[in-house]
Each structure stands twice: as structure tokens, then as C-alpha cells.
Scaffold this active site. Structure first.
Site, PDB file in Angstrom:
ATOM      1  N   ARG A  50      34.145   1.037  26.950  1.00 42.28           N
ATOM      2  CA  ARG A  50      34.796   2.167  26.262  1.00 42.28           C
ATOM      3  C   ARG A  50      36.206   1.780  25.789  1.00 42.28           C
ATOM      4  O   ARG A  50      36.368   0.757  25.169  1.00 42.28           O
ATOM      5  CB  ARG A  50      34.777   3.415  27.146  1.00 42.28           C
ATOM      6  N   CYS A  56       1.118   3.307   3.063  1.00 37.82           N
ATOM      7  CA  CYS A  56       1.923   2.681   4.139  1.00 37.82           C
ATOM      8  C   CYS A  56       3.412   2.884   3.881  1.00 37.82           C
ATOM      9  O   CYS A  56       4.185   3.094   4.805  1.00 37.82           O
ATOM     10  CB  CYS A  56       1.634   1.185   4.230  1.00 37.82           C
ATOM     11  N   CYS A  78       0.854  -1.209   0.000  1.00 39.31           N
ATOM     12  CA  CYS A  78       0.000   0.000   0.000  1.00 39.31           C
ATOM     13  C   CYS A  78       0.883   1.250   0.000  1.00 39.31           C
ATOM     14  O   CYS A  78       1.755   1.409   0.849  1.00 39.31           O
ATOM     15  CB  CYS A  78      -0.973  -0.066   1.178  1.00 39.31           C
ATOM     16  N   LYS A  95      24.992   6.171  26.143  1.00 41.40           N
ATOM     17  CA  LYS A  95      24.979   6.558  24.735  1.00 41.40           C
ATOM     18  C   LYS A  95      23.737   7.389  24.467  1.00 41.40           C
ATOM     19  O   LYS A  95      22.638   7.025  24.867  1.00 41.40           O
ATOM     20  CB  LYS A  95      24.969   5.321  23.857  1.00 41.40           C
ATOM     21  N   TRP A 124      24.657  12.809  20.043  1.00 43.82           N
ATOM     22  CA  TRP A 124      25.860  13.605  20.340  1.00 43.82           C
ATOM     23  C   TRP A 124      26.060  14.622  19.228  1.00 43.82           C
ATOM     24  O   TRP A 124      25.859  14.279  18.085  1.00 43.82           O
ATOM     25  CB  TRP A 124      27.069  12.656  20.419  1.00 43.82           C
TER      26      TRP A 124
END
Ligand code: FAD
Length: 630
Positions: free
Chosen positions: A380, A44, A41, A481, A484
Site C-alpha cells: 500500500r 465466436c 467465426c 483487492k 470497490w
């Protein structure tokens, strides 16, 4: 056979015949907003970007309400869509928590299907649920009054309390409450501007406003750059001690493996998040060259090409210490001049460690995270420093594209990104990350036409990764997170359009140029550059040592040292001109010298052969013609 409008990478739940009923009914502790659509569709298809934007916008509400889709065009889903009475697309259904299996949901029929309207619709549903339909983790969304809040003023507490005071029609307070519903260390309440005693008591004159009660009993009116949802949320999430609850299964393996390990005995280094630390960049180079690359015994073919590209961009664009630049330049020089199909890793390592004594400097041999410190080992560290390194390189290239002149990458605005793509896909220790990055690059890297585009591309892809990983195992709860730069770092980068947060890309570019510019590099916590003591001009005889590397082994076959001289090159670094075990004469490698020697011997032999050939021929001729006296 239909195209998929939504994928697993979108922050929503894909439901179908096997999962719809099970998910939305009785055992669900959260509510659901489900879109039944058909992938053929047209409406959509057009609407899918809005639905994804909504899912992204309320991603952090998912312990309270899930956004989901069911594709009714899929054969498997025909029956379930029929059972739920879906005959138009798209159809929106809301299911409260703990819904019964017979509950077919409440249909939303409104014509306005913008993100803001749908978000407000979700809040209305959440606020008006029955007692049974209340999601287990839904915080109170009703306004508090002076009577409720007065006892809190001046009280010490284990957490912050933020009060958003707003007009009765405003949704900001409820949005911020839901945005922080996954966070510990803070409770958010809302109060109304019509509650005059409270407004007078707190001396609030503009709405919406935020008032903060600190754990130590003090309280302040928050003055933010803009009184918008994103600014409130971002500020409150950044408060010390406020942490995101991790939602992932902690027994699952962290995709980063031990890439982020660091010495847990390291003392904590205070740092300023508005700076970039050279110590992080040098640690990245150390890890990249000595740890990550070490898993490859030899580099050849495509791998070698990709490695050369990444060394080229680092050698030419690295904005840090001259000593490190020199090491990378020497490595590049060597790689470019060595016409080999494959190179043993050990030879690269020897060069990085300056075992070939090209200069008196080598790359520091330890990791020292500063801006990339994690709150505990495994978080990290290296991946953080790798992002930082490549952001810096894109910005340096944008500032001076000529730096890549006369290299194989000259003129390519995406040179740094292509080098990064090659490196991440081939060498980066996290395979899953490499696959994701490759998907992003394959989708849109070809749209990068200028060096500015390259800076923005990497920033926006990094934010996509941040949003996908928020709350995951690799998310450090102390450094959660989030999009940023935060409003605290760059307020002008943020704006709101029709209630949805958007970026001001012009401001973002200006910010990135400043943040990742050479002028923002901090030398704090840098270890001393590694220097080697100069070799004495006439070295005393030494006991033979075990060869330490491929290049050294090659060098040890050379004659013993006889003379050494030292000169200064343009950059001030010392370069040795010496023969013997060092193996470098006037910048030629021992391989170069060996080749010269072989060619020299071959040409001598050829000359001698020619000489004897003609000598014999002339003798024969003389004999034949009886002219022996000639
Ligand atoms: C290419 C790549 C792909 C990865 N893919 C995955 C993955 O699929 N799954 C996984 O679990 N981990 C992945 N990682 C690791 C993950 O992205 C983080 O690097 C890691 O979790 C450490 O996160 P961090 O909090 O230190 O911040 P990082 O995301 O590493 O960011 C480092 C620093 O860069 C700055 N920064 C943040 N966002 C931006 C931005 N948008 N633009 C510019 N600067 C920014 C901030 O100062 C931040 O501290 C990947 C890493 C890389 C390099």
C-alpha cells in the site's frame, strides 16, 4: 493473420497445441472448462464478451477450475483441434482434474450460453465428478444437515463458519463456497430450506439466508442489504482475520519495488475506510515531489510539460489544507513564469522546501499513511495515496470546472486524467504499472466527454487494476483487492442482472462525489504545517554557507539583504517582500531581477553610444561648414 479475441490481460488461460494436453491432463490438480473457438467465426466474436465476463466472474475459483480458450483458427492449433474432434465453433469441453491424456473432455451442447448458465454448469460438473476427477482444492459443495452443524453451534474455533441456507434449486451457497475457496480464516457450508429441524433451530424464515458462527463461539443471523451472492461474498471476505491466500510466486520481484515502503516502526493508526485522510494526500505530495521526482536531475521538453500539467491540477483543485495549496500554487506560479526550456530538479525542491522564502510554509517532509497503511512494509502506501489523490482531483474538477479557468488546461473535461496519464507514464516509479495504465488510457480516454465521465472512467479503470492484481504480490492480504466500493460502503451501487453482478453507475457517481468530496476529508493524524521562523529584518552577519541548491546558488550572487517587509496575501498566508539573499521582490524572482538589471544596463549603454555618435557627427558637420560657434 486472425484477430486475437482474448489476450493475456483477460482472466483466463490461453492454450494451444503445445500446452493444451499438458495443462488439462494427468498433472492438473484442477478442472478445466475450455472453449475451442475460431477467431474468424462471427458468433465466436460476439460470444467473446460473455466468455470474458464468465472468466471474470469466476476468477477466484481458479485453484479449482480454470477457464481457458484455444483458437482453432491459428495454424499451430489445427492439429490439436482435429485431435480433440472439434468441428464446430464454439465448442465447450469440461475436463475433470487428473484427466488422462486420452480424455477428450465432456462436451456441453446446451443452447443457453449465458454467464449464469455456464457458471451453474461448472458447479454441476464439479459436484458430479468422479473421486479421481475431484479438484484437489475443491471444498465440499453438498448440503450439510442439522446433525453436521449442531455440534458447531457455541463451539470456539480458529475460524469463522458461514452457513448459507437456501432452496434446493439455488446455486448461491455453492457460488459463495467457491468464491471464498482462496480465503483463510473462514469455512463456508450450505444447508437446505427443506431441512426443517435446522431451519427451525436457526429461526430462518427467508431464503437464501446466511448464518455466521464466530470464532469465539457466538452465532448470528446475517442481515444484509440484499440476499445476493455478491453481498454474501463481499461481507464474508471483509471479516476481520479473513485473508486471501496469495497465489503468486513470492520469490518474484514485486513490481511496486520500494514504492510502498513505509516506516515499519510507525504505530498503527486506527482509521475509518469511509473517510479520506489528508495525511495520505500530503504524504503523496511529499513522496511525489521529494522522492519520485528526485530521480530526474533536470526536467525539460515533454517531461516539463507533463510536470506542469500535474502541478496545475494539484495547485488548482487540491481540496486539503490551505498551507499545502499555497506551496503548490507558488510552485505553479514559478513554473509558469519561468520561461526556461529545462529546470533543474533542485530548483523545484528548493521551492517546495521554501528555501526561496516565498511564504513561511513548506510541504511536510515525512510520509504518514493512515487510510493507506499497509499490514507490512512494502504494501500500500504511496501508490494507494496516488490513486486517492487523483480520484479526489477528478471529483473536485467535476464539482467546480471553473477552477481550471485561465490555465492551459481550461475546458478539457479530461484535464485531470490527462495530467495523471502524463505523470504515471513519465515519472511513476513502477514502469510496468505505467505501461498498463497507458494501455487503458490509449484504449478509452478519448471517450471521456464530460467531467462526470472522467470521475467514472478513473473509478472503472481502477477497478480493472484491482481485479487484475487480486491475489498478486502487491495485494495486501489484510486489505484484499476487490470491486470497490464494497456493499458495506455503498449498498445501492450494486445490483444483479441475470445472476451477474453489475454496477448502478448513477449511484456509484453519487457515492464517488460524496466519498472524494472535500467534506469527507479527515484532518486526523495530520502533522503540523511546516513553518519557518521569519528572517530578522536586519540579519546579523553570517558565515558563508555551502550553497544548498541551484536557486540558492543563484541567490547568493545577489547583494546582501538590506530591508524586509511582511504582508498578508488574500489567502492569509504570509508573503515576504524583501531584497537580498531571499531573491524575491514584489513577487519577482532573482532571475527576473537579473534580467531587468541587464536590460537596464544595456539600454543605458545604447543611449550613451547614441549620444556620443550624434555628438561626433555634429562636430564633424560644424567643422565642415565652418560653424564652430553654433
Ligand atoms: C496508475 C496506477 C497503476 C498501477 N498499476 C499497477 C500494476 O500494474 N501492477 C501492480 O502490481 N501495481 C500497480 N499499481 C499499484 C496498485 O494499484 C495499488 O495502488 C497498490 O497495490 C496498493 O493497493 P491498495 O490495496 O492500497 O489499494 P489501491 O488500489 O491503491 O486503492 C487505494 C484506495 O482507493 C480506493 N479505491 C479502490 N478502488 C477504487 C476505485 N475503483 N475507485 C475509486 N477508489 C478506489 C480504496 O479506498 C483504496 O484503499 C498501480 C498504481 C497506480 C496509481
Amino acid at each position: 493473420g486472425t484477430a486475437r479475441l482474448y489476450t493475456e490481460d483477460d482472466p483466463l488461460v490461453l492454450l494451444g497445441s503445445g500446452s493444451l494436453k499438458r495443462s488439462v491432463s494427468s498433472n492438473s490438480s484442477s478442472a478445466w472448462l475450455v472453449q475451442f473457438y475460431s477467431s474468424w467465426c462471427g458468433h465466436c466474436i460476439q460470444f467473446s464478451s460473455t466468455w470474458k465476463a464468465l472468466a471474470h466472474d469466476v476468477q477466484d475459483w481458479d485453484t479449482i477450475i480454470h477457464i481457458a480458450v484455444v483458437d482453432c483458427a491459428q495454424d499451430d492449433n489445427f492439429d490439436i483441434c482435429k485431435e480433440y474432434g472439434v468441428s464446430f465453433y464454439p465448442t465447450f469441453r469440461y475436463f475433470g482434474a487428473h484427466a488422462s491424456p486420452a480424455d477428450l473432455g465432456k462436451t456441453y451442447r446446451g443452447a443457453d450460453r449465458g454467464v449464469q448458465t455456464l457458471r451453474e454448469l461448472m458447479i454441476n460438473f464439479l459436484q458430479n465428478h468422479t473421486r479421481l476427477g475431484k479438484p484437489d482444492h475443491c471444498p465440499p459443495l453438498e448440503p450439510f444437515n442439522l446433525g453436521d452443524l449442531l455440534p458447531l453451534l457455541g463451539q470456539k474455533s480458529a475460524h469463522y463458519t458461514a452457513i448459507i441456507i437456501e432452496h434446493p434449486t439455488s446455486y448461491v451457497g455453492r457460488e459463495v463456497i467457491l468464491d471464498l475457496s482462496k480465503y483463510t480464516g473462514i469455512v463456508v457450508r450450505r444447508a437446505l430450506s427443506i431441512d426443517t429441524p435446522l431451519v427451525d433451530k436457526l429461526k430462518i424464515t427467508a431464503f437464501p439466508s446466511a448464518y455466521l458462527l464466530h470464532p469465539n463461539g457466538t452465532h448470528t443471523h446475517l442481515h444484509l442489504y440484499m440476499q445476493l451472492r455478491f453481498f454474501f461474498t463481499s461481507f464474508l471476505r471483509g471479516l476481520q482475520g479473513v485473508q486471501r491466500r496469495q497465489t503468486e510466486d513470492h520469490s518474484a520481484p514485486n513490481p511496486m519495488g520500494d514504492l510502498s515502503e513505509h516506516h515499519s516502526t510507525d504505530p498503527w493508526r486506527e482509521f475509518d475506510s469511509s473517510k479520506v485522510y489528508m495525511a495520505d494526500l500530503e504524504s503523496a505530495l511529499h513522496y511525489l515531489l521529494r522522492v519520485e521526482l528526485a530521480t530526474h536531475n533536470t526536467l525539460g521538453g515533454e517531461e516539463l510539460k507533463k510536470f506542469k500539467s500535474v502541478v496545475t491540477v494539484i495547485a488548482k483543485l487540491y481540496p486539503g489544507r490551505a498551507s499545502v495549496q499555497k506551496v503548490m500554487e507558488n510552485l505553479l506560479d514559478w513554473l509558469v513564469r519561468l520561461p526556461l526550456e529545462s529546470i533543474p530538479y533542485q530548483a523545484i525542491l528548493d521551492l517546495v522546501d521554501d528555501k526561496m522564502r516565498i511564504s513561511s510554509l513548506s510541504l511536510g517532509a515525512e510520509v504518514r499513511w493512515v487510510g493507506c497503511q499497509g499490514s507490512r512494509p512494502g504494501l500500500r502506501g504511496y501508490p494507494c495515496s496516488l490513486w486517492t489523490l487523483f480520484h479526489m482531483l477528478t471529483v473536485q474538477y467535476d464539482a467546480s470546472p471553473k477552477l481550471l479557468a485561465s490555465t492551459a488546461l481550461e475546458g478539457d473535461p479530461a484535464a485531470v486524467l490527462n495530467a495523471m496519464r502524463g505523470y504515471i507514464g513519465t515519472f511513476f516509479g513502477c514502469e510496468q504499472c505505467g505501461r498498463h495504465f497507458e494501455e487503458m488510457a490509449a484504449q478509452s480516454l478519448d471517450q471521456v466527454k464530460t467531467t462526470e465521465d472522467a470521475v467514472i472512467w478513473l473509478w472503472s479503470k481502477h477497478n480493472q487494476v484491482n481485479s487484475r492484481l487480486a491475489g498478486s504480490l502487491s495485494d495486501d492480504p489484510v486489505f484484499p483487492k476487490s470491486p470497490w466500493p464494497s456493499p458495506a460502503l455503498c449498498p445501492a451501487c450494486h445490483q444483479e442482472k441475470e445472476g451477474v453482478h453489475t454496477w448502478n453507475e448513477e449511484q456509484v457517481l453519487a457515492f464517488l462525489r460524496q466519498h472524494y468530496g472535500a467534506g469527507n476529508l479527515s484532518p486526523r493524524y495530520l502533522p503540523e504545517p511546516q513553518r519557518h521562523l521569519p528572517t530578522p529584518p536586519l540579519a546579523p552577519p553570517q558565515a558563508p554557507q555551502k550553497p544548498q541548491g541551484a536557486v540558492q546558488a543563484l541567490q547568493q550572487q545577489q547583494p546582501t539583504p538590506r530591508a524586509t517587509a511582511v504582508v498578508l496575501n488574500g489567502g492569509g498566508a504570509q508573503i515576504r517582500l524583501h531584497s537580498g539573499s531571499g531573491g524575491w521582490i514584489l513577487g519577482f524572482t532573482s532571475v527576473d531581477m537579473s534580467l531587468c538589471l541587464v536590460l537596464y544596463v544595456c539600454s543605458c549603454l545604447m543611449l550613451m553610444l547614441l549620444f556620443f555618435f550624434f555628438k561626433i557627427r555634429s562636430r564633424r558637420w560644424k567643422l565642415k561648414n565652418g560653424r564652430l560657434h553654433v
